[in-house]
Design a protein around this motif. Structure first.
Motif, short mmCIF file in Angstrom:
data_model
loop_
_atom_site.label_atom_id
_atom_site.label_comp_id
_atom_site.label_asym_id
_atom_site.label_seq_id
_atom_site.Cartn_x
_atom_site.Cartn_y
_atom_site.Cartn_z
N LYS A 1 0.81 -1.22 0.00
CA LYS A 1 0.00 0.00 0.00
C LYS A 1 0.85 1.28 0.00
N LYS A 2 1.91 1.29 0.83
CA LYS A 2 2.76 2.48 0.92
C LYS A 2 3.62 2.69 -0.32
N ASP A 3 3.84 1.62 -1.08
CA ASP A 3 4.73 1.70 -2.24
C ASP A 3 3.98 1.94 -3.55
N LEU A 4 2.69 1.62 -3.58
CA LEU A 4 1.90 1.82 -4.80
C LEU A 4 1.37 3.25 -4.86
N SER A 5 1.11 3.72 -6.09
CA SER A 5 0.42 5.01 -6.23
C SER A 5 -1.00 4.84 -5.70
N PRO A 6 -1.62 5.91 -5.21
CA PRO A 6 -2.97 5.77 -4.65
C PRO A 6 -3.97 5.14 -5.61
N ILE A 7 -3.92 5.51 -6.89
CA ILE A 7 -4.89 4.99 -7.84
C ILE A 7 -4.61 3.52 -8.18
N ASP A 8 -3.32 3.13 -8.24
CA ASP A 8 -2.99 1.72 -8.47
C ASP A 8 -3.44 0.86 -7.30
N TYR A 9 -3.23 1.38 -6.10
CA TYR A 9 -3.66 0.63 -4.91
C TYR A 9 -5.19 0.47 -4.93
N ALA A 10 -5.91 1.56 -5.22
CA ALA A 10 -7.38 1.49 -5.23
C ALA A 10 -7.88 0.53 -6.30
N ASN A 11 -7.31 0.60 -7.50
CA ASN A 11 -7.78 -0.25 -8.60
C ASN A 11 -7.51 -1.73 -8.33
N THR A 12 -6.29 -2.03 -7.90
CA THR A 12 -5.95 -3.45 -7.70
C THR A 12 -6.69 -4.04 -6.51
N LYS A 13 -6.78 -3.28 -5.43
CA LYS A 13 -7.49 -3.80 -4.26
C LYS A 13 -8.98 -3.94 -4.59
N ALA A 14 -9.55 -2.93 -5.27
CA ALA A 14 -10.97 -3.00 -5.63
C ALA A 14 -11.24 -4.19 -6.54
N SER A 15 -10.32 -4.47 -7.48
CA SER A 15 -10.51 -5.61 -8.38
C SER A 15 -10.57 -6.91 -7.58
#
Length: 349
Positions: free
Chosen positions: A69-83
């Motif tokens: 989470k701390k290493d990903l961009s906010p939008i990448d974290y949101a997209n991958t976690k949401a998927s």
């Protein structure tokens, strides 16, 4: 016996060598410090999580998204976690995660798609459809053109099924700018015809013909001509194209909350419905079009006729906002005002 100079020279060489090694060490330390700092200021790729998602391992993908989470961009974290959440059927959590990003940029197709999937899973089907349509309309001129073609083909098939003549005008496909915007944003101007004199009558005093454009209302003199002009008739192909383009851009200006462009479609002689004065109507429209919150306007043209030099368009209008949802049949009456077709009346059927 060596001189003092030959004895000193090796000593200087060793000092220079030590100085060079010291500089190398300092340079290496600086590089190491920069390398150790860079991961904190740059985001890592989410490819590893994407690979787990593609393999169907949603739980492992969710765990890895959390760990990075701390290493990903906010939008990448949101997209991958949401998927991963969507694959696990956790619709509400995915929607809560994506909603802020969708609100910030509704044209992001990946965010819009995943947000719509979450809404669909929550049985919010209309909202899911609106999210996808808005994203595609905003980001894809190809989708807008394709939707016009589908609408035209549907109207043609509907008329054929009822053994009726299809009176809907052909769609006008618009060129697009690099940013995806349509390149028409104001009422279409009608080309003016060259000014020509009418032939002189043989048995009556000479009367000069009025100067008109190809689509302006003709000036007639005799009762027979007046009666003929008052009958309903089909607009010319040129008029159909102009009116269709104006209808499309009127809707676009309204949906995009562009008050100036929206009001430019109305004639100065516009007659408001429900007894409002023009001034009151103008202020009311400015407030309603510019009010906070997104709106979506869709139309489907049902009939276009020309009567007494005016063109009347009958259409179904769907209007959606945060607190208003309507589906009604409306009419717009267009008049040719100095070469530009503008709205003179607007009312519900």
């Amino acid at each position: 016996m060596p001189s003092i100079f030959t004895a000193v020279h090796p000593l200087r060489a060793r000092k220079l060598c030590l100085s060079h090694k010291l500089l190398q060490c300092l340079y290496g330390a600086l590089l190491l410090s920069l390398i150790s700092i860079s991961p904190a200021s740059a985001y890592v790729s989410s490819q590893g999580i994407e690979d787990l998602l593609l393999k169907g391992d949603s739980k492992a993908a969710l765990a890895q998204a959390e760990s990075l989470k701390k290493d990903l961009s906010p939008i990448d974290y949101a997209n991958t976690k949401a998927s991963a959440l969507l694959m696990l059927g956790q619709w509400q959590e995915a929607a809560n995660l994506l909603e802020p990003f969708y609100s910030k940029d509704s044209s992001n197709l990946l965010v819009a798609n995943n947000y719509a999937v979450a809404l669909w899973g929550m049985d919010k089907k209309d909202q899911a459809r609106k999210v996808l349509e808005k994203a595609l309309n905003t980001a894809s001129p190809a989708f807008r053109s394709l939707r016009k073609i589908y609408s035209a083909q549907a109207a043609e098939a509907y008329a054929k099924a009822l053994n009726e003549k299809n009176s809907a005008p052909p769609p006008v496909l618009l060129a697009a700018a690099v940013n995806g915007s349509d390149l028409v944003d104001k009422p279409v101007m009608v080309a003016q015809a060259p000014k020509t004199a009418a032939p002189a009558p043989t048995a009556a005093p000479s009367v000069q013909a009025p100067k008109t454009s190809p689509v302006a209302t003709p000036v007639v003199e005799t009762p027979a001509q007046v009666a003929a002009a008052e009958k309903d008739a089909a607009p010319t192909p040129q008029e159909l194209e102009v009116i269709n383009a104006n209808m499309e851009n009127w809707v676009k200006a309204w949906s995009s909350k562009n008050v100036k462009s929206y009001l430019a479609f109305y004639s100065p002689s516009f007659s408001p419905d429900k007894g409002l004065s023009y001034t009151d109507w103008l202020e009311q429209r400015k407030q309603r079009v510019a009010k906070p919150g997104a709106i979506n306007v869709e139309i489907s043209i049902m009939k276009v006729v020309k009567s007494k030099g005016k063109i009347v368009v009958t259409f179904r209008q769907k209007y959606n906002s945060a607190n208003v949802n309507t589906n009604s049949v409306k009419l717009l009456e267009w008049v040719n005002d100095k070469g530009t077709w503008l709205i003179a009346r607007e009312f519900n059927k």
